[in-house]
Design a protein around this motif. Structure first.
Motif, PDB file in Angstrom:
ATOM      1  N   ALA A  84      28.622 -13.487  -8.760  1.00  0.00           N
ATOM      2  CA  ALA A  84      27.428 -13.368  -9.606  1.00  0.00           C
ATOM      3  C   ALA A  84      27.802 -13.558 -11.069  1.00  0.00           C
ATOM      4  N   ALA A  85      29.007 -13.112 -11.443  1.00  0.00           N
ATOM      5  CA  ALA A  85      29.449 -13.230 -12.832  1.00  0.00           C
ATOM      6  C   ALA A  85      29.373 -14.699 -13.272  1.00  0.00           C
ATOM      7  N   ASN A  86      29.919 -15.579 -12.450  1.00  0.00           N
ATOM      8  CA  ASN A  86      29.920 -17.013 -12.769  1.00  0.00           C
ATOM      9  C   ASN A  86      28.496 -17.584 -12.765  1.00  0.00           C
ATOM     10  N   ASN A  90      20.654  -1.116  -9.658  1.00  0.00           N
ATOM     11  CA  ASN A  90      21.293  -1.175 -10.962  1.00  0.00           C
ATOM     12  C   ASN A  90      22.686  -0.538 -11.005  1.00  0.00           C
ATOM     13  N   ASN A  91      23.544  -1.218 -11.706  1.00  0.00           N
ATOM     14  CA  ASN A  91      24.806  -0.647 -12.140  1.00  0.00           C
ATOM     15  C   ASN A  91      24.640  -0.377 -13.634  1.00  0.00           C
ATOM     16  N   PRO A  92      24.672   0.847 -14.099  1.00  0.00           N
ATOM     17  CA  PRO A  92      25.242   2.051 -13.512  1.00  0.00           C
ATOM     18  C   PRO A  92      24.268   3.073 -12.934  1.00  0.00           C
ATOM     19  N   SER A 147      17.974 -12.748 -12.934  1.00  0.00           N
ATOM     20  CA  SER A 147      18.056 -11.566 -12.089  1.00  0.00           C
ATOM     21  C   SER A 147      19.465 -11.471 -11.498  1.00  0.00           C
ATOM     22  N   ASP A 148      20.192 -10.452 -11.908  1.00  0.00           N
ATOM     23  CA  ASP A 148      21.580 -10.259 -11.477  1.00  0.00           C
ATOM     24  C   ASP A 148      21.542  -9.370 -10.232  1.00  0.00           C
ATOM     25  N   GLU A 149      21.859  -9.946  -9.059  1.00  0.00           N
ATOM     26  CA  GLU A 149      21.578  -9.249  -7.793  1.00  0.00           C
ATOM     27  C   GLU A 149      22.777  -9.010  -6.885  1.00  0.00           C
ATOM     28  N   PRO A 150      23.917  -8.562  -7.407  1.00  0.00           N
ATOM     29  CA  PRO A 150      25.031  -8.337  -6.481  1.00  0.00           C
ATOM     30  C   PRO A 150      24.786  -7.178  -5.507  1.00  0.00           C
ATOM     31  N   TYR A 151      23.813  -6.301  -5.857  1.00  0.00           N
ATOM     32  CA  TYR A 151      23.592  -5.117  -4.998  1.00  0.00           C
ATOM     33  C   TYR A 151      22.318  -5.235  -4.162  1.00  0.00           C
ATOM     34  N   ARG A 152      21.746  -6.436  -4.077  1.00  0.00           N
ATOM     35  CA  ARG A 152      20.453  -6.605  -3.381  1.00  0.00           C
ATOM     36  C   ARG A 152      20.437  -5.929  -2.008  1.00  0.00           C
ATOM     37  N   TYR A 157      23.253 -14.330  -7.415  1.00  0.00           N
ATOM     38  CA  TYR A 157      23.564 -13.520  -6.236  1.00  0.00           C
ATOM     39  C   TYR A 157      25.072 -13.532  -5.994  1.00  0.00           C
ATOM     40  N   SER A 158      25.526 -12.514  -5.274  1.00  0.00           N
ATOM     41  CA  SER A 158      26.947 -12.432  -4.954  1.00  0.00           C
ATOM     42  C   SER A 158      27.122 -11.859  -3.555  1.00  0.00           C
ATOM     43  N   PHE A 159      28.144 -12.322  -2.852  1.00  0.00           N
ATOM     44  CA  PHE A 159      28.485 -11.737  -1.549  1.00  0.00           C
ATOM     45  C   PHE A 159      29.535 -10.628  -1.694  1.00  0.00           C
ATOM     46  N   SER A 160      29.922 -10.337  -2.949  1.00  0.00           N
ATOM     47  CA  SER A 160      31.004  -9.371  -3.189  1.00  0.00           C
ATOM     48  C   SER A 160      30.751  -8.015  -2.549  1.00  0.00           C
ATOM     49  N   LYS A 161      29.515  -7.521  -2.702  1.00  0.00           N
ATOM     50  CA  LYS A 161      29.256  -6.135  -2.298  1.00  0.00           C
ATOM     51  C   LYS A 161      28.721  -6.059  -0.876  1.00  0.00           C
ATOM     52  N   CYS A 162      27.877  -7.020  -0.473  1.00  0.00           N
ATOM     53  CA  CYS A 162      27.276  -6.890   0.863  1.00  0.00           C
ATOM     54  C   CYS A 162      28.294  -7.197   1.956  1.00  0.00           C
ATOM     55  N   GLU A 204      37.172 -12.368  -3.295  1.00  0.00           N
ATOM     56  CA  GLU A 204      37.023 -13.750  -2.809  1.00  0.00           C
ATOM     57  C   GLU A 204      36.182 -14.607  -3.734  1.00  0.00           C
ATOM     58  N   ARG A 205      35.384 -13.983  -4.601  1.00  0.00           N
ATOM     59  CA  ARG A 205      34.647 -14.665  -5.651  1.00  0.00           C
ATOM     60  C   ARG A 205      33.672 -15.703  -5.105  1.00  0.00           C
ATOM     61  N   ILE A 206      32.641 -15.235  -4.404  1.00  0.00           N
ATOM     62  CA  ILE A 206      31.659 -16.189  -3.884  1.00  0.00           C
ATOM     63  C   ILE A 206      30.222 -15.671  -4.087  1.00  0.00           C
TER      64      ILE A 206
HETATM   65  N1  PLP Z   1      26.702  -7.697 -12.261  1.00  0.00           N
HETATM   66  C1  PLP Z   1      26.859  -6.402 -12.043  1.00  0.00           C
HETATM   67  C2  PLP Z   1      25.788  -5.463 -12.449  1.00  0.00           C
HETATM   68  C3  PLP Z   1      28.039  -5.916 -11.453  1.00  0.00           C
HETATM   69  O1  PLP Z   1      28.189  -4.597 -11.249  1.00  0.00           O
HETATM   70  C4  PLP Z   1      29.036  -6.839 -11.074  1.00  0.00           C
HETATM   71  C5  PLP Z   1      30.276  -6.394 -10.460  1.00  0.00           C
HETATM   72  O2  PLP Z   1      30.570  -5.248 -10.296  1.00  0.00           O
HETATM   73  C6  PLP Z   1      28.805  -8.200 -11.322  1.00  0.00           C
HETATM   74  C7  PLP Z   1      27.623  -8.604 -11.911  1.00  0.00           C
HETATM   75  C8  PLP Z   1      29.828  -9.227 -10.962  1.00  0.00           C
HETATM   76  O3  PLP Z   1      29.723  -9.516  -9.605  1.00  0.00           O
HETATM   77  P1  PLP Z   1      30.766 -10.494  -8.905  1.00  0.00           P
HETATM   78  O4  PLP Z   1      32.056  -9.742  -8.817  1.00  0.00           O
HETATM   79  O5  PLP Z   1      30.193 -10.779  -7.615  1.00  0.00           O
HETATM   80  O6  PLP Z   1      30.878 -11.690  -9.763  1.00  0.00           O
END
Ligand code: PLP
Length: 399
Positions: free
Chosen positions: A108-110, A181-183, A215-220, A243-248, A254-256
């Motif tokens: 999601a960062a990228n 949301n984070n945090p 919309s930053d959705e890594p936690y969807r 979107y990110s597959f990091s958390k689900c 793996e960065r995807i």
């Molecule tokens: N956005 C939020 C709110 C996050 O908490 C994180 C990672 O913890 C990211 C983006 C980055 O996600 P990713 O590691 O999938 O790039």
């Protein structure tokens, strides 16, 4: 005079409070033994990777010629992966995406960085809601953009529409939202999404140009209490989903992930065509090829979120028993706790020095007076931390 740029010097000087706490946790673990510290500092998934994904990775290695699999590809990613994701979203959310609406990214960062690369000219503003993931500031300043902050809205931390309206100016190119949301762990409900869309429509009208909703959705997928999080493109045309597959799937290393832009968005076809240049320009070239092929086989697989839910319930009940005020966390794996003293950094040090409880200061999210606890940890550690958390509350007269 330093060879290091002023911006990088600034980053070096401010450091990363979150990473510092993580390192501190490791130092204390060495000194006292891991079992004697309570480390709630970092949001690193701790539920097992679904076995389907490991199987899929093995299958992919067998199925493809290795030079094809590991070689360069079109910058936005493999066409079959993008199409599979579009089909999966259409099935789940009743949308109508095609593979071309998606660019595969390095998490999601990228995806956020690519979106900002495409949208921002120097001096353009991007509004974020405090508390927020502090990397947003770095992503925005990469393109000489300006971060503008919508002040926090405790105790619910739901976005306040007047505050949003007051933060948006004629220079605002986009706003970033992050829910779950984070945090805070807070999940925006459908009405809140509708309200945000209405304010953005009103501001677009007022300033005469599109304002994008990033919309930053890594936690969807990490949502509890039977809640559902709607798909935002249905509410607002100028939306970009990161979107990110990091958390689900518990695979942050793996960065995807992907960036999705709907056809209805302003200049959508040019934006989509620009993703190829943007991902190269930020030095990523394309998302990891093996992971693209593997995740497309397991798009409905999930890490076991019940583990997080169980942790959440236990930790929140302990915090309540100790007398702390906690934002209602219904997603992600964080709780945001009001500190009994205004100086959250002092509270963080007190908890560490007296009880070996490692937590993150709210200041690290532009929201002093709070701390974040990440509960992607062992259930047994939370149980063991109970007495210390209660005593910590007692020291501050909360119980
Ligand atoms: N956005 C939020 C709110 C996050 O908490 C994180 C990672 O913890 C990211 C983006 C980055 O996600 P990713 O590691 O999938 O790039």
């Amino acid at each position: 005079m330093s060879v290091i740029s002023k911006e990088t010097q600034r980053l070096l000087a401010t450091g990363s409070t979150l990473r510092d706490m993580f390192e501190e946790g490791k130092r204390l673990a060495k000194q006292y033994g891991r079992e004697n510290i309570y480390d709630f500092s970092l949001g690193n998934p701790n539920t097992p990777v679904p076995e389907e994904l490991n199987d899929a990775i093995r299958q992919v290695l067998d199925e493809y010629d290795s030079l094809t699999l590991h070689g360069y590809m079109s910058n936005p990613g493999f066409e079959d992966t993008r199409q599979a994701i579009a089909d999966n979203l259409n099935e789940r959310f009743g949308t109508n995406f095609a593979g071309k609406n998606i660019c595969m990214t390095v998490g999601a960062a990228n995806a956020i960085v690519i979106a900002l690369k495409i949208l921002l000219d120097p001096g353009d503003e991007v509004a974020v809601f405090a508390p927020f993931f502090l990397e947003y500031r770095n992503y925005i300043s990469n393109f000489c953009g300006v971060t503008t902050v919508v002040p926090p809205n405790p105790p619910t931390f739901m976005p306040d529409m007047d505050a949003l309206r007051n933060t948006i100016t004629e220079k605002t190119k986009a706003i970033i939202i992050n829910t779950p949301n984070n945090p805070t762990g807070v999940v925006y409900d459908e009405q809140t999404i509708r309200n945000i869309a209405a304010v953005l429509e009103e501001c677009q009208e007022k300033y005469g140009h599109p304002i994008f909703l990033i919309s930053d959705e890594p936690y969807r997928e990490l949502i509890y209490d039977g809640l559902e999080y709607p798909f935002l493109t249905k509410y607002y045309a100028n939306t970009m989903i990161c979107y990110s597959f990091s958390k689900c799937l518990s695979i942050p290393g793996e960065r995807i992930g992907y960036l999705l832009v709907p056809d209805e968005a302003a200049e959508s076809q040019d934006i989509l065509a620009s993703t190829a240049n943007a991902i190269r320009a930020v030095g990523c070239v394309n998302a990891p090829s093996l992971q693209q092929k593997a995740i497309m086989k397991v798009l409905n697989a999930r890490s076991d979120t019940h583990i997080y839910d169980r942790n959440r319930q236990l930790l929140v009940s302990i915090l309540h028993e100790a007398g702390f005020e906690v934002a209602n966390p219904q997603g992600a794996f964080y709780v945001f706790v009001k500190t009994p003293v205004p100086d959250d950094k002092e509270f963080v040090s007190y908890a560490k020095d007296n009880y070996r409880i490692i937590i993150s200061s709210g200041a690290a999210f532009d929201c002093p007076g709070y701390i974040r606890m990440a509960y992607c940890v062992e259930y047994a550690m939370i149980e063991k931390a109970k007495d210390s958390i209660i005593k910590l509350g007692k020291d501050y007269g909360l119980n």
